[in-house]
Design a protein around this motif. Structure first.
Motif, PDB file in Angstrom:
ATOM      1  N   LEU A 275      69.608  14.043 152.389  1.00 46.79           N
ATOM      2  CA  LEU A 275      70.545  14.269 153.493  1.00 46.79           C
ATOM      3  C   LEU A 275      70.017  13.667 154.793  1.00 46.79           C
ATOM      4  N   ILE A 276      68.741  13.893 155.084  1.00 36.95           N
ATOM      5  CA  ILE A 276      68.148  13.354 156.310  1.00 36.95           C
ATOM      6  C   ILE A 276      68.254  11.833 156.313  1.00 36.95           C
ATOM      7  N   ARG A 277      67.921  11.235 155.184  1.00 36.71           N
ATOM      8  CA  ARG A 277      67.973   9.770 155.047  1.00 36.71           C
ATOM      9  C   ARG A 277      69.398   9.276 155.296  1.00 36.71           C
ATOM     10  N   ARG A 278      70.374  10.040 154.874  1.00 35.99           N
ATOM     11  CA  ARG A 278      71.771   9.624 154.973  1.00 35.99           C
ATOM     12  C   ARG A 278      72.285   9.627 156.408  1.00 35.99           C
ATOM     13  N   PHE A 279      71.880  10.621 157.224  1.00 35.22           N
ATOM     14  CA  PHE A 279      72.478  10.721 158.560  1.00 35.22           C
ATOM     15  C   PHE A 279      71.588  10.231 159.699  1.00 35.22           C
ATOM     16  N   THR A 280      70.382   9.801 159.416  1.00 44.05           N
ATOM     17  CA  THR A 280      69.483   9.369 160.483  1.00 44.05           C
ATOM     18  C   THR A 280      69.505   7.849 160.620  1.00 44.05           C
ATOM     19  N   PRO A 281      70.005   7.328 161.736  1.00 44.17           N
ATOM     20  CA  PRO A 281      70.060   5.869 161.927  1.00 44.17           C
ATOM     21  C   PRO A 281      68.661   5.246 161.895  1.00 44.17           C
ATOM     22  N   GLY A 282      68.527   4.150 161.184  1.00 44.89           N
ATOM     23  CA  GLY A 282      67.254   3.423 161.139  1.00 44.89           C
ATOM     24  C   GLY A 282      66.204   4.051 160.242  1.00 44.89           C
ATOM     25  N   PHE A 283      66.506   5.162 159.609  1.00 45.47           N
ATOM     26  CA  PHE A 283      65.544   5.832 158.732  1.00 45.47           C
ATOM     27  C   PHE A 283      66.051   5.698 157.303  1.00 45.47           C
TER      28      PHE A 283
END
Length: 185
Positions: free
Chosen positions: A46-54
């Motif tokens: 989930l974090i990977r999906r919504f964090t730009p550039g990550f």
């Protein structure tokens, strides 16, 4: 749409927060602990999906990358790896770093979700051989926080580094701490 959905699930439905800053380096190795549940994967995804550039990748045993799930795992950033004793896991991951201009992947140093006092040292040797920093990320299910640390550069022996990392990650509570890693040796 998927970005907003992931963000909504992470923050509003599950009630998690993120503490710290995401890295700006082009290459680094993410070490996540404690790893006691398959829920760790979903939190990270989930974090990977919504964090730009990550956009870190993850490594998983090659047996998971079979039809029909193999394509899905690859789309989600997965790289299949051979984890047997006769393969050189460290060198194959180092090659990924050497072959890509921008690359980050995630490793759980325990190497399992079962109780174990011994950590695998592959993360240490990958960072050392690829000459990249380590980004420590703690998943704390007790407080529903993902804690992002500063970049860590290898300056000590593998044993000293593992000991230091165990001490750092001991502040976090895994999803299933009773089933997970027992770190003291």
């Amino acid at each position: 749409m998927f970005k907003q959905l992931a963000k909504w699930i992470f923050y509003d439905v599950w009630g998690w927060t993120i503490v710290g800053d995401f890295p700006t380096e082009k290459k680094y190795l993410i070490v996540v602990a404690p790893h006691t549940s398959n829920w760790d994967f979903l939190v990270g995804l989930l974090i990977r999906r919504f964090t730009p550039g990550f956009n870190p990748k993850y490594l998983a045993k090659k047996q998971l990358f079979v039809f029909p799930f193999g394509k899905i795992f690859r789309m989600l950033g997965g790289y299949p790896v051979e984890r047997g004793k006769n393969t050189n896991f460290v060198d194959s991951v180092v090659k990924l770093y050497k072959d890509n201009e921008v690359f980050a992947t995630t490793i759980t140093p325990e190497g399992t979700r079962k109780k174990s006092s011994k950590w695998r040292t592959g993360f240490y040797y990958i960072a050392q051989k690829a000459n990249i920093p380590i980004f420590r990320v703690g998943f704390d299910f007790g407080t529903k926080r993902v804690v992002l640390d500063k970049m860590y550069h290898i300056t000590k022996s593998a044993e000293e580094t593992v000991s230091e990392f165990k001490a750092y990650f001991s502040q976090f509570k895994g999803k299933n701490p009773e089933d997970g890693v027992s770190w003291p040796e």
